[in-house]
Design a protein around this motif. Structure first.
Motif, short mmCIF file in Angstrom:
data_model
loop_
_atom_site.label_atom_id
_atom_site.label_comp_id
_atom_site.label_asym_id
_atom_site.label_seq_id
_atom_site.Cartn_x
_atom_site.Cartn_y
_atom_site.Cartn_z
N UNK B 110 -15.33 13.14 112.69
CA UNK B 110 -14.72 12.81 113.99
C UNK B 110 -15.84 12.62 115.01
N UNK B 111 -16.38 11.41 115.04
CA UNK B 111 -17.60 11.12 115.79
C UNK B 111 -17.34 10.25 117.02
N UNK B 112 -18.16 10.43 118.04
CA UNK B 112 -18.21 9.50 119.15
C UNK B 112 -18.89 8.21 118.72
N UNK B 113 -18.99 7.23 119.64
CA UNK B 113 -19.41 5.87 119.26
C UNK B 113 -20.81 5.77 118.68
N UNK B 114 -21.74 6.67 119.06
CA UNK B 114 -23.12 6.51 118.64
C UNK B 114 -23.64 7.66 117.79
N UNK B 115 -22.80 8.62 117.47
CA UNK B 115 -23.30 9.80 116.74
C UNK B 115 -23.69 9.44 115.30
N UNK C 42 -17.87 20.22 120.87
CA UNK C 42 -19.09 19.39 120.89
C UNK C 42 -18.93 18.18 121.80
N UNK C 43 -20.06 17.77 122.36
CA UNK C 43 -20.11 16.48 123.02
C UNK C 43 -19.97 15.39 121.96
N UNK C 44 -19.25 14.31 122.28
CA UNK C 44 -19.14 13.18 121.35
C UNK C 44 -20.16 12.10 121.70
N UNK C 45 -21.10 12.44 122.59
CA UNK C 45 -22.10 11.47 123.05
C UNK C 45 -23.49 12.08 122.87
N UNK C 129 -16.50 12.00 126.27
CA UNK C 129 -15.50 12.91 125.70
C UNK C 129 -16.15 14.14 125.07
#
Lengths: 137, 137, 137
Positions: B110-115, C42-45, C129
């Motif tokens: 479940x990742x953000x856009x750049x992780x 966690x930060x997603x960024x 997020x």
């Protein structure tokens, strides 16, 4: 799913000290009877750390000297306007980390050859606690 | 509750190197068949890291240069009295971190856009391991 | 085993800002109805952090000043050849950490006396997020 919770009492003799707590964590894993899962270990205080590194006395001194260089004691921190004198300890703990999460496999900490768990105290000589939370089956 | 354990073998060509391991972690999540849970990924060695940041080659060089500034190679570390020469690698790994814990939602990281997940090696050119432990349902 | 997932929207007014998100995490723990387990936040960024420290305004300023010293804004980062100007934010986030894992005991965050959860933004003024994943029973 089973879970197991335990608190360790810490009270270092020195203001800044690194203490190996691996055997206490291993004991908690045995008590939990959990064979597959994870073990969270964290300081419950914001001027001390739990981290994984090497049991070697010179390296432990290197860590403390290095932390003093990058997060020095200094009377000019704004935090000290509250009457506190430990802003450096908040910074040092941030570098070293609050917590570790360790895998449990076949009933034991799933560690590489040199991994050991340490409590890092940066504002000690008083009562503190470490939390151990184990989850699994 | 289900759990899944996997070990990745690492052996970098350079002494200091940052390696993207995201696809290996995604493969392990698929193999685990776990749809909701967490994935722990950690270095099993104390001179290397697992961390999450950006897949950008310039930034990876910036990281290595910056680590050299705040945790430099230096012959004067006390750790070197043991015959070791890698105290700086212990410090660099501390800055970058030992482990990440990533949420698994609907069967995927479940990742953000750049992780992206990286292995950071600071004393390489030999065999090391990364541990993946997945728990959930 | 139960799991619960929630996303917080973050949008700071300042480019660099530290925001206390403890009450939002406590609310998610209550919503999850999980009594024993762990909570990942966690930060997603990759230019912002989630960390645990002290709710004290002077200390929060000390943190931002200190981060500027050890991971300064600087036009010479290689990352900036891509057109980005935020390499320092990637470094600052690395110091402060991506995530925390907190024990849940008897239905609440199992915290020491001063532990509070913060979102640390180092390249803000836009939508980001935070992920909350709670697992347990």
């Amino acid at each position: 799913m089973k879970s197991y919770t335990k608190y360790l009492k810490m009270h270092t003799r020195q203001k800044k000290e690194i203490v190996n707590i691996t055997s206490e964590i291993e004991e908690a894993v045995t008590e939990s009877k959990i064979k597959e899962g994870i073990c969270l270990v964290n300081s419950m205080h914001i001027t001390s750390s739990v981290f994984i590194n090497d049991e070697e006395s010179g390296l432990k001194q290197d860590f403390l000297k290095w932390l003093e260089e990058i997060a020095p004691e200094n009377p000019s921190y704004l935090h000290h306007h509250t009457g506190e004198d430990n802003a450096d300890a908040h910074l040092k703990r941030t570098i070293m980390g609050r917590e570790v999460v360790v895998a449990i496999t076949k009933g034991a900490l799933d560690f590489g050859p040199w991994e050991q768990i340490f409590y890092g105290e940066f504002d000690g000589q008083r009562d503190k606690r470490v939390l151990i939370k184990i989850m699994g089956e």
